[in-house]
Design an enzyme around this catalytic site. Structure first.
Site, mmCIF file in Angstrom:
data_model
loop_
_atom_site.group_PDB
_atom_site.id
_atom_site.type_symbol
_atom_site.label_atom_id
_atom_site.label_comp_id
_atom_site.label_asym_id
_atom_site.label_seq_id
_atom_site.Cartn_x
_atom_site.Cartn_y
_atom_site.Cartn_z
ATOM 1 N N GLY A 1 -12.244 -3.706 -0.716
ATOM 2 C CA GLY A 1 -13.638 -3.265 -0.560
ATOM 3 C C GLY A 1 -14.049 -2.228 -1.595
ATOM 4 N N LYS B 1 -18.243 -17.154 0.088
ATOM 5 C CA LYS B 1 -19.672 -16.881 0.308
ATOM 6 C C LYS B 1 -20.388 -16.217 -0.864
ATOM 7 C CE LYS B 1 -19.658 -16.112 5.297
ATOM 8 N NZ LYS B 1 -19.695 -14.934 6.198
ATOM 9 N N GLY C 1 -9.222 -8.673 -1.849
ATOM 10 C CA GLY C 1 -8.058 -8.846 -0.992
ATOM 11 C C GLY C 1 -7.400 -10.204 -1.124
ATOM 12 N N ARG D 1 0.829 -1.213 0.000
ATOM 13 C CA ARG D 1 0.000 0.000 0.000
ATOM 14 C C ARG D 1 0.860 1.259 0.000
ATOM 15 N NH1 ARG D 1 -4.779 -2.311 3.813
ATOM 16 N NH2 ARG D 1 -6.181 -2.790 2.091
HETATM 17 P P1 ADP Z 1 -11.621 -11.906 -2.030
HETATM 18 O O1 ADP Z 1 -11.003 -11.355 -0.758
HETATM 19 O O2 ADP Z 1 -10.602 -12.035 -3.130
HETATM 20 O O3 ADP Z 1 -12.843 -11.126 -2.454
HETATM 21 P P2 ADP Z 1 -13.173 -13.872 -0.627
HETATM 22 O O4 ADP Z 1 -12.884 -13.177 0.662
HETATM 23 O O5 ADP Z 1 -14.529 -13.795 -1.182
HETATM 24 O O6 ADP Z 1 -12.099 -13.399 -1.729
HETATM 25 O O7 ADP Z 1 -12.877 -15.443 -0.465
HETATM 26 C C1 ADP Z 1 -11.662 -15.979 -0.068
HETATM 27 C C2 ADP Z 1 -11.823 -17.225 0.755
HETATM 28 O O8 ADP Z 1 -12.636 -18.183 0.123
HETATM 29 C C3 ADP Z 1 -10.497 -17.888 0.986
HETATM 30 O O9 ADP Z 1 -10.148 -17.759 2.348
HETATM 31 C C4 ADP Z 1 -10.743 -19.350 0.599
HETATM 32 O O10 ADP Z 1 -10.183 -20.264 1.524
HETATM 33 C C5 ADP Z 1 -12.243 -19.456 0.607
HETATM 34 N N1 ADP Z 1 -12.720 -20.558 -0.231
HETATM 35 C C6 ADP Z 1 -12.484 -20.731 -1.542
HETATM 36 N N2 ADP Z 1 -13.034 -21.899 -1.961
HETATM 37 C C7 ADP Z 1 -13.607 -22.479 -0.902
HETATM 38 C C8 ADP Z 1 -14.319 -23.714 -0.688
HETATM 39 N N3 ADP Z 1 -14.526 -24.563 -1.688
HETATM 40 N N4 ADP Z 1 -14.773 -23.970 0.557
HETATM 41 C C9 ADP Z 1 -14.557 -23.110 1.554
HETATM 42 N N5 ADP Z 1 -13.895 -21.934 1.426
HETATM 43 C C10 ADP Z 1 -13.420 -21.628 0.224
HETATM 44 MG MG MG Z 2 -11.604 -11.629 1.309
#
Ligand code: ADP
Ligand code: MG
Length: 392
Positions: free
Chosen positions: A373, A196, A350, A34
């Site tokens: 975010g 999620k 992130g 950052r």
């Molecule tokens: P970002 O920060 O890039 O937006 P998210 O926060 O939405 O990504 O998601 C990241 C998390 O999703 C990671 O910690 C990863 O372990 C989890 N994840 C990915 N695939 C699965 C899965 N099949 N089951 C459970 N968790 C998962």
């Molecule tokens: Mg995340």
């Protein structure tokens, strides 16, 4: 929005809002990305002979004044090293001591005020607090893309109190993400993942209006499979999003957008690095196992779709990439993105940013957004308070 390059900054006191919300461990910055992100803006201002007054928040202090654990001093040390120049730090946010340090600044010098969140008025978008900050400057510049989605005093009301400009990082972020959302070269492919669906409903709904195809992996694809009646065993499913998932699939069909789901998975008997694993098709997940990554056939399928794109946006790991046995899908997607040199390739989020850095491929894509975010809000189609304030 006017870029700071359009301002005459020589000899002016420039209040520069950055996002130096860096991770610290025992008083040491453990990731300086950052700080590097806003380095071009800081260098530019110093080289042009501005008096640079840097504002940032760092972590989540209690908002009761100075707390050593949340001091910006470690970030100032890293900045000083990167700049090759001394970076002063005030002992407080606003007040007499800060005023004196501001008054003593010479052209090209850099001063950091202490953590904005030491003052509880920062998060309240408080007008008086902003006015106290405004007294220190002649010009306001916002380069804090990572905090652009927060209507806090240093982001929102302060901008209206001084001639206001965007910094070079903020310009770049808005330019890349804005062009991607408004006038993408087609085909435009989005790859989504993460744990999620509930976090990503707005993103998916907005992207369905824009993209040509959407690949959905990660934990969230199991809610889509369950919504279509498949048995996904112990995989993560959000029961209260099944309806949303069905609606998104229907909306996509209506718009002619292909939603491509994985065709196989790495399944495990437990959520653990030492789990017993197997590869199974999407319609043969054992009832006592969970999908923790997309499988090899899905990787091939996703790669072929990614290679079709002229614009490719990726948000969300395809599996539990933090654990070795489940990192392959995320790695393969990152590699495909890096291999498609004919496309504009953008990574947001992130964990996705962390994943592409972990695989050493961050420099092989067009752009990795620094704002988790904030970039997500933009992809959701929301206006960012920082940008609204800079445009006013
Ligand atoms: P970002 O920060 O890039 O937006 P998210 O926060 O939405 O990504 O998601 C990241 C998390 O999703 C990671 O910690 C990863 O372990 C989890 N994840 C990915 N695939 C699965 C899965 N099949 N089951 C459970 N968790 C998962
Ligand atoms: Mg995340």
């Amino acid at each position: 929005m006017k870029s700071i390059r359009e301002a005459d900054v020589k000899g002016k006191r420039v209040l520069l809002r950055v996002d130096f919300n860096v991770p610290l461990s025992e008083g040491t910055v453990t990731d300086d990305a950052r700080i590097r992100g806003s380095l071009p803006t800081i260098k530019y201002l110093a080289d042009e002979g501005a008096k640079v007054i840097i504002l940032t928040h760092l972590g989540r202090p209690s908002g009761i004044g100075f707390e050593a654990d949340f001091s910006v001093a470690p970030a100032a040390r890293v900045l000083g090293r990167l700049l090759g120049a001394e970076v002063l730090v005030s002992p407080e946010v606003t007040g007499e001591a800060s005023q004196q340090m501001v008054d003593a600044l010479e052209n090209g010098q850099v001063l950091m005020l202490e953590n904005l969140r030491f003052d509880p008025r920062e998060k309240k978008n408080d007008v008086e607090f902003a006015a106290e900050l405004a007294k220190f400057g002649d010009i306001y510049c916002n380069d804090a893309f990572g905090a652009a989605h927060r209507a806090h005093a240093s982001i929102d009301v302060l901008a209206g109190m001084l001639p206001h400009y965007s910094g070079l990082l903020l310009d770049k972020e808005v330019e890349v993400l804005g062009a991607m959302l408004e006038s993408p070269e087609r085909p435009f492919i989005a790859i989504l993942g993460g744990s999620k669906v509930s976090d990503k409903i707005k993103i998916i709904n907005n992207l369905i209006n824009i993209v040509d195809k959407m690949l959905v992996g990660g934990g969230m694809c199991f809610t889509f499979l369950a919504a279509q009646g498949y048995d996904v065993g112990k995989s993560i499913v959000e029961e209260d999003c099944l309806e949303d998932a069905r609606n998104m699939l229907a909306k996509a069909a209506e718009k002619g957008v292909d939603i491509v789901l994985p065709i196989d998975f790495v399944v495990a008997d437990q959520f653990s690095e030492s789990a017993t694993v197997a590869i199974r098709g999407y319609d043969e997940i054992p009832s006592d196992m969970m999908g923790l990554d997309i499988g090899p056939a899905s990787c091939e399928l996703f790669k072929s779709v990614i290679m079709e794109g002229k614009t490719v946006f990726w948000n969300g790991p395809q599996g539990v990439f933090e654990m070795k046995p489940f990192e392959n899908g995320t790695r393969k997607v990152a590699e495909a993105l890096a291999a498609n040199k004919a496309a504009t390739t953008v990574v947001g989020g992130g964990d996705s940013g962390a994943a592409i850095a972990k695989f050493g491929l961050a420099d092989e894509v067009t752009f990795v957004s620094t704002g988790g975010g904030a970039s997500m809000r933009m992809v959701e189609g929301c206006e960012l308070p920082a940008i609204v304030a800079l445009n006013a």
